[in-house]
Design a protein around this motif. Structure first.
Motif, PDB file in Angstrom:
ATOM      1  N   GLU A 106       0.763  -1.270  -0.049  1.00 47.50           N
ATOM      2  CA  GLU A 106       0.037  -0.102   0.089  1.00 47.50           C
ATOM      3  C   GLU A 106       0.848   1.285   0.158  1.00 47.50           C
ATOM      4  O   GLU A 106       0.674   2.232  -0.723  1.00 47.50           O
ATOM      5  CB  GLU A 106      -0.874   0.028   1.087  1.00 47.50           C
ATOM      6  CG  GLU A 106      -2.009   1.012   1.251  1.00 47.50           C
ATOM      7  CD  GLU A 106      -2.702   1.212   2.472  1.00 47.50           C
ATOM      8  OE1 GLU A 106      -2.188   0.564   3.427  1.00 47.50           O
ATOM      9  OE2 GLU A 106      -3.981   2.006   2.435  1.00 47.50           O
ATOM     10  N   ARG A 107       1.936   1.196   0.776  1.00 45.44           N
ATOM     11  CA  ARG A 107       2.782   2.230   1.054  1.00 45.44           C
ATOM     12  C   ARG A 107       3.561   2.710  -0.476  1.00 45.44           C
ATOM     13  O   ARG A 107       3.588   3.684  -0.705  1.00 45.44           O
ATOM     14  CB  ARG A 107       3.897   2.305   2.022  1.00 45.44           C
ATOM     15  CG  ARG A 107       4.731   3.541   2.046  1.00 45.44           C
ATOM     16  CD  ARG A 107       5.758   3.151   3.205  1.00 45.44           C
ATOM     17  NE  ARG A 107       5.099   3.257   4.613  1.00 45.44           N
ATOM     18  CZ  ARG A 107       5.478   3.956   5.538  1.00 45.44           C
ATOM     19  NH1 ARG A 107       6.401   4.978   5.447  1.00 45.44           N
ATOM     20  NH2 ARG A 107       4.629   4.196   6.819  1.00 45.44           N
ATOM     21  N   TYR A 108       4.046   1.656  -1.007  1.00 43.03           N
ATOM     22  CA  TYR A 108       4.598   1.949  -2.293  1.00 43.03           C
ATOM     23  C   TYR A 108       3.945   1.797  -3.731  1.00 43.03           C
ATOM     24  O   TYR A 108       4.328   1.706  -4.813  1.00 43.03           O
ATOM     25  CB  TYR A 108       5.769   0.774  -2.288  1.00 43.03           C
ATOM     26  CG  TYR A 108       6.825   0.843  -1.236  1.00 43.03           C
ATOM     27  CD1 TYR A 108       7.023   2.328  -0.754  1.00 43.03           C
ATOM     28  CD2 TYR A 108       7.053  -0.109  -0.421  1.00 43.03           C
ATOM     29  CE1 TYR A 108       8.247   2.208   0.370  1.00 43.03           C
ATOM     30  CE2 TYR A 108       7.975  -0.027   0.672  1.00 43.03           C
ATOM     31  CZ  TYR A 108       8.443   1.036   1.091  1.00 43.03           C
ATOM     32  OH  TYR A 108       8.985   1.244   2.266  1.00 43.03           O
ATOM     33  N   ALA A 109       2.354   1.977  -3.447  1.00 37.48           N
ATOM     34  CA  ALA A 109       1.556   1.759  -4.707  1.00 37.48           C
ATOM     35  C   ALA A 109       1.960   2.530  -5.632  1.00 37.48           C
ATOM     36  O   ALA A 109       1.843   2.324  -7.116  1.00 37.48           O
ATOM     37  CB  ALA A 109       0.038   1.940  -4.073  1.00 37.48           C
ATOM     38  N   ARG A 110       2.308   3.791  -5.448  1.00 35.24           N
ATOM     39  CA  ARG A 110       2.551   4.931  -6.518  1.00 35.24           C
ATOM     40  C   ARG A 110       3.711   4.460  -7.106  1.00 35.24           C
ATOM     41  O   ARG A 110       3.955   4.897  -8.369  1.00 35.24           O
ATOM     42  CB  ARG A 110       2.368   6.299  -5.997  1.00 35.24           C
ATOM     43  CG  ARG A 110       1.213   6.781  -5.102  1.00 35.24           C
ATOM     44  CD  ARG A 110       0.101   6.808  -5.882  1.00 35.24           C
ATOM     45  NE  ARG A 110      -1.077   7.189  -5.048  1.00 35.24           N
ATOM     46  CZ  ARG A 110      -1.749   6.547  -4.230  1.00 35.24           C
ATOM     47  NH1 ARG A 110      -1.590   5.426  -3.986  1.00 35.24           N
ATOM     48  NH2 ARG A 110      -2.702   7.178  -3.484  1.00 35.24           N
ATOM     49  N   HIS A 111       4.511   3.759  -6.480  1.00 38.18           N
ATOM     50  CA  HIS A 111       5.892   3.347  -7.316  1.00 38.18           C
ATOM     51  C   HIS A 111       5.338   2.148  -8.106  1.00 38.18           C
ATOM     52  O   HIS A 111       5.864   1.835  -9.402  1.00 38.18           O
ATOM     53  CB  HIS A 111       6.883   2.724  -6.235  1.00 38.18           C
ATOM     54  CG  HIS A 111       7.935   3.850  -5.981  1.00 38.18           C
ATOM     55  ND1 HIS A 111       8.679   3.866  -5.031  1.00 38.18           N
ATOM     56  CD2 HIS A 111       7.898   5.276  -6.423  1.00 38.18           C
ATOM     57  CE1 HIS A 111       9.531   5.001  -4.809  1.00 38.18           C
ATOM     58  NE2 HIS A 111       9.086   5.669  -5.734  1.00 38.18           N
ATOM     59  N   VAL A 113       2.954   1.190  -9.519  1.00 38.17           N
ATOM     60  CA  VAL A 113       1.797   1.517 -10.765  1.00 38.17           C
ATOM     61  C   VAL A 113       2.797   2.086 -11.903  1.00 38.17           C
ATOM     62  O   VAL A 113       2.368   2.004 -12.993  1.00 38.17           O
ATOM     63  CB  VAL A 113       0.780   2.374 -10.544  1.00 38.17           C
ATOM     64  CG1 VAL A 113      -0.191   1.633  -9.725  1.00 38.17           C
ATOM     65  CG2 VAL A 113       1.197   3.742 -10.185  1.00 38.17           C
ATOM     66  N   LEU A 114       4.145   2.575 -11.610  1.00 37.29           N
ATOM     67  CA  LEU A 114       4.951   3.156 -12.465  1.00 37.29           C
ATOM     68  C   LEU A 114       5.448   1.932 -13.511  1.00 37.29           C
ATOM     69  O   LEU A 114       6.164   0.921 -12.864  1.00 37.29           O
ATOM     70  CB  LEU A 114       6.050   3.746 -12.080  1.00 37.29           C
ATOM     71  CG  LEU A 114       5.714   5.130 -11.400  1.00 37.29           C
ATOM     72  CD1 LEU A 114       6.881   5.730 -10.589  1.00 37.29           C
ATOM     73  CD2 LEU A 114       5.195   6.071 -12.085  1.00 37.29           C
ATOM     74  N   GLN A 122      10.405  -2.214  -7.275  1.00 37.84           N
ATOM     75  CA  GLN A 122      10.111  -1.919  -5.892  1.00 37.84           C
ATOM     76  C   GLN A 122      10.988  -2.865  -4.975  1.00 37.84           C
ATOM     77  O   GLN A 122      11.725  -2.326  -3.845  1.00 37.84           O
ATOM     78  CB  GLN A 122       8.657  -1.785  -5.279  1.00 37.84           C
ATOM     79  CG  GLN A 122       8.376  -1.349  -3.829  1.00 37.84           C
ATOM     80  CD  GLN A 122       9.064   0.109  -3.817  1.00 37.84           C
ATOM     81  OE1 GLN A 122       8.741   1.032  -4.497  1.00 37.84           O
ATOM     82  NE2 GLN A 122       9.950   0.340  -2.826  1.00 37.84           N
TER      83      GLN A 122
END
Ligand code: ZN
Length: 352
Positions: A106-111, A113-114, A122
């Motif tokens: 959840e924390r690294y979700a924006r990574h 999706v890249l 990640q």
């Protein structure tokens, strides 16, 4: 007595309104106290001034005792806090090679999706070990972003303590950290921001005796120091071990950044800067000044380059230098050439 207390309150709160720091108001109140004690001891009982300031010294001594006990307690509490800079929960969270926890995903979700990073990227960040030299202007923002981005193991080496004049730009440290070693202050801030990473603080100067052993523990090194001896040492060591070096530098309104990686064909730092400038020709930040947000810009760029290198994304600044002129809002990139006669990475190395 009330009159004196009101006067003390006036100095404390009035000074606060006028913008006097605590460090200046404290001694003023102390001076008032010494003056009152002087009156109590030097003037005979019944003297107008003595009566007006309490009449008896015993009362004041009792008050001083109370204040001393409270200050000693606060000092002790502050020292205990500094000795344990890392929250227990943070230390207990191991950086594992296993799958990411739900909270990490959840924390690294924006990574994730890249396209250029994704889950595998990640994971590479999570397994990566990055050493940052210096927890000051450039090191601090780089550390903040690398920790937040989930770089699993972050080493930081610096022998400085936080000073008041650092805080105009080094936002990882706080006012209450003044006097604390920068590596511990930075470690506490990173652990508080992201308990899923491990921070290894080295409170010492980077020297030739330790550099090779230390670098060997890491995949990548970021150089955010402000002195040429350390820069040349970091470069020599990184080249010898084949570790990429992300190097940033600042002066006044301008920053520059490059990735030195001779193992992959790029020049090294010493190819570009063969000799340290004569003393006085390259003034330090303390002498020439530096715009507060500029280290943030360049330090964050160093974190960007580090993540690209670790995740093998895009084109890192290998063999190029990016120069950012904050005053005129200009950026430019220049190509860097390797020097055949470089004593560190050149063809002639070892034959000299
Ligand atoms: Zn070289």
């Amino acid at each position: 007595m009330l009159l004196v207390l009101a006067l003390a309150a006036g100095i404390w709160f009035g000074g606060s309104v006028l913008g006097l720091p605590r460090a200046a108001r404290g001694p003023l109140v102390g001076l008032l106290f010494v003056a009152v004690l002087g009156i109590q001891f030097l003037f005979p009982p019944g003297h107008g001034l003595r009566v007006a300031t309490g009449g008896e010294p015993a009362l004041w001594l009792l008050l001083a005792g109370f204040v001393a006990v409270i200050l000693a307690y606060r000092h002790l509490l502050g020292r205990l806090k500094r000795r344990v800079p890392v929250p227990e929960a943070a230390v207990a969270t191991p950086v594992s090679d296993g799958p990411m926890s739900e909270a990490e995903v959840e924390r690294y979700a924006r990574h994730i999706v890249l396209r250029e990073l994704g889950g595998p990227g990640q994971q590479r960040l999570r397994r990566a070990r990055v050493l940052v030299i210096g927890a000051g202007g450039l090191g601090a923002p780089a550390l903040q972003y690398l920790a937040a981005a989930g770089v699993g193991t972050l080493g930081v080496i610096d022998d400085d303590v936080v000073e008041n004049a650092n805080l105009q730009r080094q936002v990882i440290h706080r006012d209450q950290d003044i006097g604390t070693p920068k590596v511990f202050s930075a470690q506490a801030a990173m652990m508080a921001q992201n308990p899923y990473v491990r921070v290894l603080p080295y409170h010492r100067r980077l020297t030739g005796e330790v550099a090779a052993d230390l670098f060997a523990e890491f995949d990548l090194v970021l150089d955010g120091t402000d002195n040429f001896d350390t820069r040349y040492l970091a470069n020599r060591t990184a080249v010898a071990l084949g570790i990429p070096l992300v190097s940033g530098a600042l002066s006044q309104w301008e920053g520059q950044i490059s990735v030195f990686d001779p193992a992959r064909g790029t020049p090294c730092y010493q190819c570009i800067f063969p000799e340290a400038p004569a003393a006085g020709l390259a003034p330090s930040c303390s002498e020439a000044g530096v715009l507060g947000p500029l280290p943030g810009v360049v330090g964050a760029m160093m974190a960007v380059e580090a993540i690209k290198l670790l995740a093998d994304a895009g084109a890192p600044l290998r063999g190029e230098m990016l120069i950012y002129d904050a005053l005129w809002s200009e950026t430019r990139k220049i190509a860097l050439k390797r020097r055949a006669d470089c004593p560190v990475c050149g063809a002639s190395k070892g034959t000299r």
